[in-house]
Design a protein around this motif. Structure first.
Motif, PDB file in Angstrom:
ATOM      1  N   PRO A  91       0.818  -1.044   0.119  1.00 32.16           N
ATOM      2  CA  PRO A  91       0.066   0.009  -0.121  1.00 32.16           C
ATOM      3  C   PRO A  91       0.894   1.401   0.016  1.00 32.16           C
ATOM      4  CG  PRO A  91      -0.641  -1.373   1.638  1.00 32.16           C
ATOM      5  CD  PRO A  91       0.608  -2.114   1.154  1.00 32.16           C
ATOM      6  N   VAL A  92       2.133   1.304   0.582  1.00 34.36           N
ATOM      7  CA  VAL A  92       2.904   2.322   0.808  1.00 34.36           C
ATOM      8  C   VAL A  92       3.383   2.658  -0.701  1.00 34.36           C
ATOM      9  CG1 VAL A  92       5.020   3.274   1.703  1.00 34.36           C
ATOM     10  CG2 VAL A  92       3.499   1.870   2.951  1.00 34.36           C
ATOM     11  N   ALA A  93       3.747   1.702  -1.279  1.00 41.28           N
ATOM     12  CA  ALA A  93       4.369   2.221  -2.816  1.00 41.28           C
ATOM     13  C   ALA A  93       3.049   2.578  -3.643  1.00 41.28           C
ATOM     14  CB  ALA A  93       4.899   0.861  -3.321  1.00 41.28           C
ATOM     15  N   VAL A  94       2.277   1.704  -3.633  1.00 40.49           N
ATOM     16  CA  VAL A  94       1.101   2.118  -4.592  1.00 40.49           C
ATOM     17  C   VAL A  94       0.456   3.553  -4.394  1.00 40.49           C
ATOM     18  CG1 VAL A  94       0.517  -0.350  -5.163  1.00 40.49           C
ATOM     19  CG2 VAL A  94      -0.853   0.744  -3.434  1.00 40.49           C
ATOM     20  N   VAL A  95       0.407   4.025  -3.178  1.00 41.50           N
ATOM     21  CA  VAL A  95      -0.131   5.305  -2.792  1.00 41.50           C
ATOM     22  C   VAL A  95       0.486   6.624  -3.455  1.00 41.50           C
ATOM     23  CG1 VAL A  95       0.939   5.864  -0.592  1.00 41.50           C
ATOM     24  CG2 VAL A  95      -1.403   6.720  -1.061  1.00 41.50           C
ATOM     25  N   TYR A  96       2.114   6.014  -3.621  1.00 38.37           N
ATOM     26  CA  TYR A  96       2.834   7.037  -4.340  1.00 38.37           C
ATOM     27  C   TYR A  96       2.709   6.972  -5.840  1.00 38.37           C
ATOM     28  CZ  TYR A  96       6.204   8.406  -0.520  1.00 38.37           C
ATOM     29  OH  TYR A  96       6.696   8.967   0.482  1.00 38.37           O
ATOM     30  N   LEU A  97       2.299   5.699  -6.255  1.00 33.28           N
ATOM     31  CA  LEU A  97       1.984   5.705  -7.759  1.00 33.28           C
ATOM     32  C   LEU A  97       0.679   6.243  -7.890  1.00 33.28           C
ATOM     33  CD1 LEU A  97       2.361   4.143 -10.533  1.00 33.28           C
ATOM     34  CD2 LEU A  97       0.904   2.345  -9.570  1.00 33.28           C
ATOM     35  N   GLY A  98      -0.317   6.331  -7.100  1.00 32.27           N
ATOM     36  CA  GLY A  98      -1.812   6.982  -7.409  1.00 32.27           C
ATOM     37  C   GLY A  98      -1.631   8.460  -7.260  1.00 32.27           C
ATOM     38  N   VAL A  99      -1.070   8.872  -6.280  1.00 40.04           N
ATOM     39  CA  VAL A  99      -1.233  10.200  -5.872  1.00 40.04           C
ATOM     40  C   VAL A  99      -0.227  10.934  -6.813  1.00 40.04           C
ATOM     41  CG1 VAL A  99      -0.523  12.228  -4.148  1.00 40.04           C
ATOM     42  CG2 VAL A  99      -1.583  10.042  -3.453  1.00 40.04           C
ATOM     43  N   LEU A 100       0.937  10.513  -7.396  1.00 36.71           N
ATOM     44  CA  LEU A 100       1.835  11.232  -8.395  1.00 36.71           C
ATOM     45  C   LEU A 100       1.145  11.149  -9.759  1.00 36.71           C
ATOM     46  CD1 LEU A 100       4.512  12.595  -8.561  1.00 36.71           C
ATOM     47  CD2 LEU A 100       5.316  10.275  -9.147  1.00 36.71           C
ATOM     48  N   THR A 101       0.434  10.254 -10.130  1.00 38.63           N
ATOM     49  CA  THR A 101      -0.627  10.035 -11.052  1.00 38.63           C
ATOM     50  C   THR A 101      -1.371  11.088 -11.507  1.00 38.63           C
ATOM     51  OG1 THR A 101      -0.165   7.535 -11.611  1.00 38.63           O
ATOM     52  CG2 THR A 101      -1.731   8.472 -12.914  1.00 38.63           C
ATOM     53  N   LEU A 102      -2.187  11.481 -10.264  1.00 35.20           N
ATOM     54  CA  LEU A 102      -2.869  12.515 -10.197  1.00 35.20           C
ATOM     55  C   LEU A 102      -2.224  13.798 -10.394  1.00 35.20           C
ATOM     56  CD1 LEU A 102      -5.648  13.816  -9.892  1.00 35.20           C
ATOM     57  CD2 LEU A 102      -5.609  13.584  -7.508  1.00 35.20           C
ATOM     58  N   LEU A 103      -0.971  13.970  -9.664  1.00 39.75           N
ATOM     59  CA  LEU A 103      -0.226  15.218 -10.000  1.00 39.75           C
ATOM     60  C   LEU A 103       0.134  15.544 -11.120  1.00 39.75           C
ATOM     61  CD1 LEU A 103       1.165  17.598  -8.462  1.00 39.75           C
ATOM     62  CD2 LEU A 103       3.233  16.181  -8.255  1.00 39.75           C
ATOM     63  N   PHE A 104       0.683  14.246 -11.957  1.00 41.16           N
ATOM     64  CA  PHE A 104       1.011  14.368 -13.377  1.00 41.16           C
ATOM     65  C   PHE A 104      -0.029  14.887 -14.085  1.00 41.16           C
ATOM     66  CE2 PHE A 104       0.282  11.951 -17.364  1.00 41.16           C
ATOM     67  CZ  PHE A 104       0.916  12.547 -18.267  1.00 41.16           C
ATOM     68  N   VAL A 105      -1.466  14.471 -14.070  1.00 40.34           N
ATOM     69  CA  VAL A 105      -2.496  14.975 -14.590  1.00 40.34           C
ATOM     70  C   VAL A 105      -2.802  16.513 -14.502  1.00 40.34           C
ATOM     71  CG1 VAL A 105      -4.943  14.647 -15.065  1.00 40.34           C
ATOM     72  CG2 VAL A 105      -3.603  12.663 -14.925  1.00 40.34           C
ATOM     73  N   VAL A 106      -2.814  16.867 -13.294  1.00 40.98           N
ATOM     74  CA  VAL A 106      -2.953  18.255 -12.839  1.00 40.98           C
ATOM     75  C   VAL A 106      -2.078  19.024 -13.132  1.00 40.98           C
ATOM     76  CG1 VAL A 106      -3.848  19.684 -11.115  1.00 40.98           C
ATOM     77  CG2 VAL A 106      -4.701  17.262 -11.136  1.00 40.98           C
ATOM     78  N   LEU A 107      -0.704  18.736 -12.670  1.00 37.93           N
ATOM     79  CA  LEU A 107       0.426  19.676 -12.908  1.00 37.93           C
ATOM     80  C   LEU A 107       1.773  18.845 -13.488  1.00 37.93           C
ATOM     81  CD1 LEU A 107       0.371  21.384  -9.507  1.00 37.93           C
ATOM     82  CD2 LEU A 107      -0.215  22.578 -11.623  1.00 37.93           C
ATOM     83  N   PRO A 108       1.755  18.647 -14.873  1.00 44.90           N
ATOM     84  CA  PRO A 108       2.701  17.692 -15.428  1.00 44.90           C
ATOM     85  C   PRO A 108       3.908  18.282 -15.187  1.00 44.90           C
ATOM     86  CG  PRO A 108       1.411  18.728 -17.005  1.00 44.90           C
ATOM     87  CD  PRO A 108       0.593  19.165 -15.717  1.00 44.90           C
ATOM     88  N   SER A 109       4.284  19.345 -15.310  1.00 46.38           N
ATOM     89  CA  SER A 109       5.751  20.036 -15.100  1.00 46.38           C
ATOM     90  C   SER A 109       6.322  19.658 -13.675  1.00 46.38           C
ATOM     91  CB  SER A 109       5.924  21.389 -15.543  1.00 46.38           C
ATOM     92  OG  SER A 109       5.059  22.228 -14.549  1.00 46.38           O
TER      93      SER A 109
END
Length: 564
Positions: free
Chosen positions: A470-488
């Motif tokens: 769960p620790v690793a995939v929460v980084y995956l999920g939250v960073l994916t959302l950040l990529f969509v909202v603020l890609p740079s």
């Protein structure tokens, strides 16, 4: 004839005179690099400085008593696992304890910062084609590299000052603080040279970054092994490191013995390594083509693999070498966890007071109480969790790289939708996390059995690995959302969040960070799998991951691609 050619010669001379000097070109290139990296480097430096100051202040508050500091050092000297993760004890003084507790982590972060900087301004520039354009100007090929070296030198001087001032602000002596800062900046420059050299060797920034990060982690582990097999001397509160420590620039920094001996000679070793690597870089750059690496790329197949017929296969093909590298790292860490578990048990078999070690291992791992070997395995698997989370972060960063280079736009011009493109990389990220954790669990269990541990240790290894999922995939999920909202922001925020999360969540208790700060890190809320099993934190993280991915799926359709 001479009359006819005179104007031509005059014009030619005027054109030569109008060309900028090498110094002017160097200054212009340096300004461009500073402007490009100003916020990213500022975040790195501020974070490192705050970590230094806060850690030093916390250690002073927690271990103000000399007897308590001495007892902590004795516990560390008795446990090779703590030495592996922390540093080289050089006495029970307040400054010496602070240097023991925090220096190796600061040097590790400085190494990653510098390798990324080196690859970003060398191999990544060649991949994008910008380096070839700049080489066609009076800058040529050498001046851009020279500007990058100057930027690295200035950055690491600032890093030295930031670390020193952070320690001084916490009340530590100025002389030792500047030695500690110099050891951190020196390690950073040494790893800058490593990153710059690997950028010459490999033909992609992904490979150069991957191998450079692996070298930094290997240097950290070599230093740890050397400390773990070291020999106590003097008053029994000091340790003379083993030979593997001398194979690592981080290990050289430890030998400065800040706040005790204040020896700057090891810093000269770090600087000499950096200088030698930079000279080698200029030599290699003179004999290779722009865009090519010293290690040639393999010839492509005449026909594409059937795996590339789908988006998932393409995402896997782009990332499998990086996944393999993190998986090997997980397996090696697992071997360490399983093999040393028996050593931990035997080291304390005759010690009547294990509370200090139990508490330290419990806080570094998943918490709870249980057999010492299981607590140790759980603590080491926190490091495996960092590797798995790093693999997840790189999966999302690859999304950003595909978008920035323009190749993602080409892919979605086909019948592949944006949503399918996005989640192909997310699925590969989940597979990568599972691969790292399974490799570590299997290696840990088998090495524990080979060392004579009970068969139940195999189950403990897999449970500890499952707790990090769960620790690793929460980084995956939250960073994916950040990529969509603020890609740079994807790349700097991804690595910064991982580094801070690892320090705050795993080592925060040891330096007495407030619970409110510590629980901002997913690593602090990993499920408890030792003693009374508690998956509450894991369920929360899985829920956050699903919510973040759902939001990313909804928003990806509504934004344009951010190229460049």
């Amino acid at each position: 004839m001479s009359t006819a050619t005179a104007p031509v010669r005059s014009a030619h001379t005027g054109a030569e005179a109008s060309q900028p000097s090498s110094l002017a070109v160097m200054v212009a290139l340096l300004r461009q690099r500073v402007r490009r990296d100003r916020w990213q480097l500022l975040v790195w430096l501020v974070v490192i400085g705050v970590l230094a100051a806060f850690s030093a202040a916390s250690i002073q508050q927690t271990y103000a008593d000399a007897a308590g500091r001495a007892e902590l050092i004795r516990l560390a000297l008795a446990n090779p696992a703590i030495l592996l993760l922390r540093g080289l004890p050089r006495g029970a003084g307040l400054g010496a304890l602070t240097f023991f507790e925090i220096y190796t982590f600061l040097a590790l972060v400085a190494g990653l910062m510098n390798t990324f900087l080196a690859v970003r301004h060398s191999r990544a520039e060649e991949e994008s084609g910008r380096a070839e354009l700049i080489a066609s100007t009076p800058a040529g090929r050498r001046l851009p590299t020279g500007a990058t070296v100057v930027l690295a030198v200035v950055t690491n001087i600032l890093l030295t000052l930031v670390v020193a001032l952070g320690f001084i602000a916490a009340g530590l002596p100025a002389a030792g603080s500047f030695v500690a800062g110099a050891a951190t900046g020196g390690a950073g420059l040494a790893f800058f040279g490593v990153g710059l050299l690997l950028a010459q060797i490999f033909s992609t920034s992904r490979a150069a970054n991957g191998y450079a990060s692996a070298v930094v982690v290997l240097a950290y582990l070599l230093r740890g092994v050397g400390d773990a097999i070291g020999t106590p001397y003097g008053d029994g509160l000091r340790l003379r490191s083993g030979w593997p420590t001398w194979l690592s620039p981080i290990g050289w920094g430890e030998q400065t013995a800040a706040y005790t001996a204040d020896d700057l000679v090891p810093v000269l070793l770090q600087l000499a390594l950096a200088a030698a690597l930079v000279v080698a870089v200029f030599g290699l750059q003179a004999v290779r083509d722009t865009g090519a690496g010293v290690v040639p790329e393999r010839a492509a197949r005449a026909t594409a693999s059937p795996l590339l017929s789908g988006m998932g296969g393409l995402a896997w093909r782009l990332q499998w070498p990086v996944i393999l590298g993190w998986t090997i790292g997980g397996a090696l860490t697992g071997v360490l966890a399983g093999a040393l578990g028996n050593v931990v048990n035997s080291s304390f078999a005759n010690n009547p007071d294990l509370s200090g070690i139990r508490d330290a291992l419990s806080h570094m791992g998943s918490g709870g109480s249980g057999p010492l070997a299981q607590l140790f395995i759980s603590a080491i698997f926190s490091v495996v969790g960092v590797l798995a989370a790093a693999c997840a972060v790189q999966a999302v960063i690859r999304l950003r790289q595909e978008e920035a280079s323009g190749t993602a736009e080409t892919v979605v011009a086909t019948p592949v939708s944006r949503l399918r493109w996005l989640f192909a990389f997310v699925v590969v990220g989940v597979v990568a996390v599972v691969a790292v954790l399974l490799a570590a669990a299997l290696a840990s269990g088998l090495s524990a059995l080979a060392a004579g541990e009970h068969a139940s240790t195999m189950g403990a290894s897999f449970a500890a690995a499952a707790a990090q999922f769960p620790v690793a995939v929460v980084y995956l999920g939250v960073l994916t959302l950040l990529f969509v909202v603020l890609p740079s922001w994807t790349v700097p925020v991804g690595w910064t969040a991982l580094g801070l999360g690892a320090f705050v969540g795993i080592f925060g208790v040891l330096v007495k960070l407030p619970d409110g700060i510590r629980h901002l890190s997913p690593f602090a809320d990993a499920p408890v799998v030792v003693g009374d099993v508690d998956w509450t934190g894991g369920y929360w993280m899985l829920g956050i991951t699903i919510a973040a991915l759902a939001a990313a799926a909804a928003l990806i359709r509504r934004r344009d691609f951010a190229i460049g």
